[in-house]
Design a protein around this motif. Structure first.
Motif, PDB file in Angstrom:
ATOM      1  N   ARG A  82      -7.884   8.040   1.234  1.00 52.79           N
ATOM      2  CA  ARG A  82      -7.385   7.439   0.008  1.00 52.79           C
ATOM      3  C   ARG A  82      -8.212   8.065  -1.119  1.00 52.79           C
ATOM      4  O   ARG A  82      -8.000   8.401  -2.103  1.00 52.79           O
ATOM      5  N   VAL A 104      -3.798   5.328  -6.377  1.00 53.98           N
ATOM      6  CA  VAL A 104      -4.282   5.634  -4.966  1.00 53.98           C
ATOM      7  C   VAL A 104      -5.775   5.036  -4.622  1.00 53.98           C
ATOM      8  O   VAL A 104      -5.892   4.144  -3.617  1.00 53.98           O
ATOM      9  N   SER A 147       9.204   9.390   1.581  1.00 56.70           N
ATOM     10  CA  SER A 147       8.003  10.184   0.967  1.00 56.70           C
ATOM     11  C   SER A 147       8.795  11.496   0.491  1.00 56.70           C
ATOM     12  O   SER A 147       8.658  12.003  -0.709  1.00 56.70           O
ATOM     13  N   MET A 198      -2.739  12.933   2.043  1.00 54.23           N
ATOM     14  CA  MET A 198      -1.845  12.156   1.655  1.00 54.23           C
ATOM     15  C   MET A 198      -0.793  11.956   2.879  1.00 54.23           C
ATOM     16  O   MET A 198      -0.404  10.884   3.254  1.00 54.23           O
ATOM     17  N   ILE A 216      -5.411   1.206  -3.568  1.00 55.07           N
ATOM     18  CA  ILE A 216      -4.955   0.671  -2.284  1.00 55.07           C
ATOM     19  C   ILE A 216      -5.923   0.090  -1.651  1.00 55.07           C
ATOM     20  O   ILE A 216      -7.141   0.730  -1.262  1.00 55.07           O
ATOM     21  N   ARG A 231       2.698   9.454  -5.750  1.00 54.45           N
ATOM     22  CA  ARG A 231       3.098  10.496  -5.164  1.00 54.45           C
ATOM     23  C   ARG A 231       3.974  11.220  -6.124  1.00 54.45           C
ATOM     24  O   ARG A 231       4.045  12.327  -6.753  1.00 54.45           O
ATOM     25  N   SER A 271       1.455   4.255  -2.941  1.00 54.03           N
ATOM     26  CA  SER A 271       1.144   5.546  -2.569  1.00 54.03           C
ATOM     27  C   SER A 271       2.351   6.455  -2.786  1.00 54.03           C
ATOM     28  O   SER A 271       2.536   7.445  -3.389  1.00 54.03           O
ATOM     29  N   SER A 275       0.658  -1.321  -0.018  1.00 58.57           N
ATOM     30  CA  SER A 275       0.167  -0.033  -0.170  1.00 58.57           C
ATOM     31  C   SER A 275       0.960   1.248   0.056  1.00 58.57           C
ATOM     32  O   SER A 275       0.726   2.111  -0.755  1.00 58.57           O
ATOM     33  N   TYR A 276       1.972   1.340   0.742  1.00 55.76           N
ATOM     34  CA  TYR A 276       2.835   2.344   0.749  1.00 55.76           C
ATOM     35  C   TYR A 276       3.544   2.559  -0.617  1.00 55.76           C
ATOM     36  O   TYR A 276       3.682   3.841  -1.064  1.00 55.76           O
TER      37      TYR A 276
END
Length: 410
Positions: free
Chosen positions: A78, A188, A147, A127, A191, A22, A18, A14-15
């Motif tokens: 999300r 996204v 990130s 986010m 997710i 991003r 994302s 999931s990360y």
């Protein structure tokens, strides 16, 4: 051990989704920024109009901050992020058709910037608040660095790609951005979220302002994000890069893309190091040292007439600035309850947006009166002055050693 921990963050599906989303979203934003800035300057030949682009992005963020926090804490973060990216894709498509038809002018560019600013006002805090729901708490420092690396990767790819594509034609920039934003939105939305344990407070006046109250009660967090606000507000030269590229360094859109990418290259390399060797000790001294480097590098950039030297100076501004970004974001995430992360992240995004978008307006306005070189040089001096002042005003920040702080000193 640090290397294994940082790699394990990216093993979280999931990360990882994302993180890629991003990159796609921020790359598109950077591409649009290059295209919009260059097109605005070509249309108006006016530094003040470049500043207005930053103001158009900042005003929606300012007006929506309290609403954004409530939305991020009450609804599926999300879906909020995915919907905002979808709307940004529509704006990019609007610019495609407008340029193709020949009716895009100053007003249309400002309108597009304002809508993008409104979308990112919701997307950014949502986010940020989403990340701690995707990974274990122990991985947050590494996740903050990863990130940051996603953002900096995008700031390398976006301006460079945007500059090259704009040289071919503005339509190519806007079409590419549209496709990338649609892909980010789909990623996204795909997710899978486990049920989040959030205590939703009833809507009340205190609930609306609780994010601001939380930040102002914790001096270390307030000091960190306000330091970043004023330092970058005064020292940022992003809005003036079209002027430096065309009138001082005598290059074209590709040179503008290179200049916009150089801070991100420095920041990316630094964030990758921090992902493997996370900050643990002497956080305060490291933060203020980095800001001193940021101010000095900004002054060097202002006086440079060489593309190579300008690139190196901007490289150093990015490398030093990312240290502040990682410290700030990790402090906020590790010291904020999950049910309040949306509101606190919204306040954090307001401070960041103020330093970036309002900083562009400040730079454009000051450059309109004094010229681009004096305005940028004065901004570098201002960053160093602010760092010294904050060391006096926030002694707890100067003495900061770890990311976990007690409520009384936080």
């Amino acid at each position: 051990m640090a290397l294994l921990q940082s790699d394990s963050v990216m093993r979280q599906p999931s990360y990882a989704k994302s993180w890629v989303a991003r990159i796609l979203s921020t790359t598109s934003f950077q591409m649009l920024s290059v295209a919009i800035g260059w097109q605005m300057y070509n249309i108006t030949d006016d530094a003040f109009s470049l500043g207005l682009v930053g103001l158009a992005q900042f005003v929606p963020m300012l007006l929506l901050t309290l609403v954004v926090g409530q939305v991020a804490d009450r609804f599926d973060r999300r879906k909020i992020v995915a919907f905002c990216q979808f709307l940004e894709a529509i704006v990019a498509a609007f610019l495609v058709f407008g340029n193709h038809a020949g009716w895009v002018g100053r007003e249309q560019i400002l309108l597009a910037a304002a809508v993008i600013g409104a979308c990112r006002a919701f997307e950014g805090p949502s986010m940020q608040a989403l990340v701690p729901e995707l990974i274990p708490r122990a991985m947050l420092p590494q996740a903050s660095a990863w990130s940051a690396s996603a953002g900096q990767t995008a700031q390398i790819l976006g301006p460079s790609l945007g500059g090259v594509l704009f040289a071919i034609g503005p339509d190519f920039v806007y079409i590419t951005s549209t496709v990338a934003l649609l892909l980010a939105s789909l990623l996204v939305f795909s997710i899978r979220m486990e049920r989040s344990e959030r205590k939703v407070e009833p809507v009340a006046v205190r609930s609306i302002f609780s994010g601001l109250e939380f930040v102002f009660r914790r001096k270390v967090i307030l000091g960190t994000i306000s330091l970043d606000l004023f330092a970058v507000l005064l020292g940022g030269a992003t809005a003036l890069l079209p002027i430096f590229a065309r009138d001082i360094l005598h290059t074209g859109p590709w040179g503008l893309g290179l200049l916009r990418s150089s801070p991100a290259i420095g920041a990316l390399l630094t964030s990758l190091v921090l992902a493997r060797y996370p900050l643990k000790h002497t956080l305060g001294p490291m933060l203020f040292s980095a800001l001193g480097i940021f101010g000095l590098a900004t002054m060097v950039f202002a006086l440079s007439t060489s593309l190579v030297l300008s690139f190196i100076a901007l490289f150093l501004t990015g490398a030093s600035d990312v240290i502040s970004v990682v410290i700030r974001s990790t402090l906020v995430q590790m010291n904020t309850p999950n049910e309040m992360r949306g509101r606190v992240s919204a306040v954090n995004s307001l401070f960041v947006g103020t330093s970036n978008q309002l900083g562009e307006f400040e730079s454009g306005t000051l450059a309109g009166f004094l010229g681009a070189v004096p305005a940028t040089f004065i901004g570098g001096i201002g960053t160093i002055v602010v760092a010294g002042l904050w060391m006096y005003l926030f002694p707890s920040l100067r003495r900061l050693r770890t990311f976990t702080v007690e409520e009384g000193s936080a």
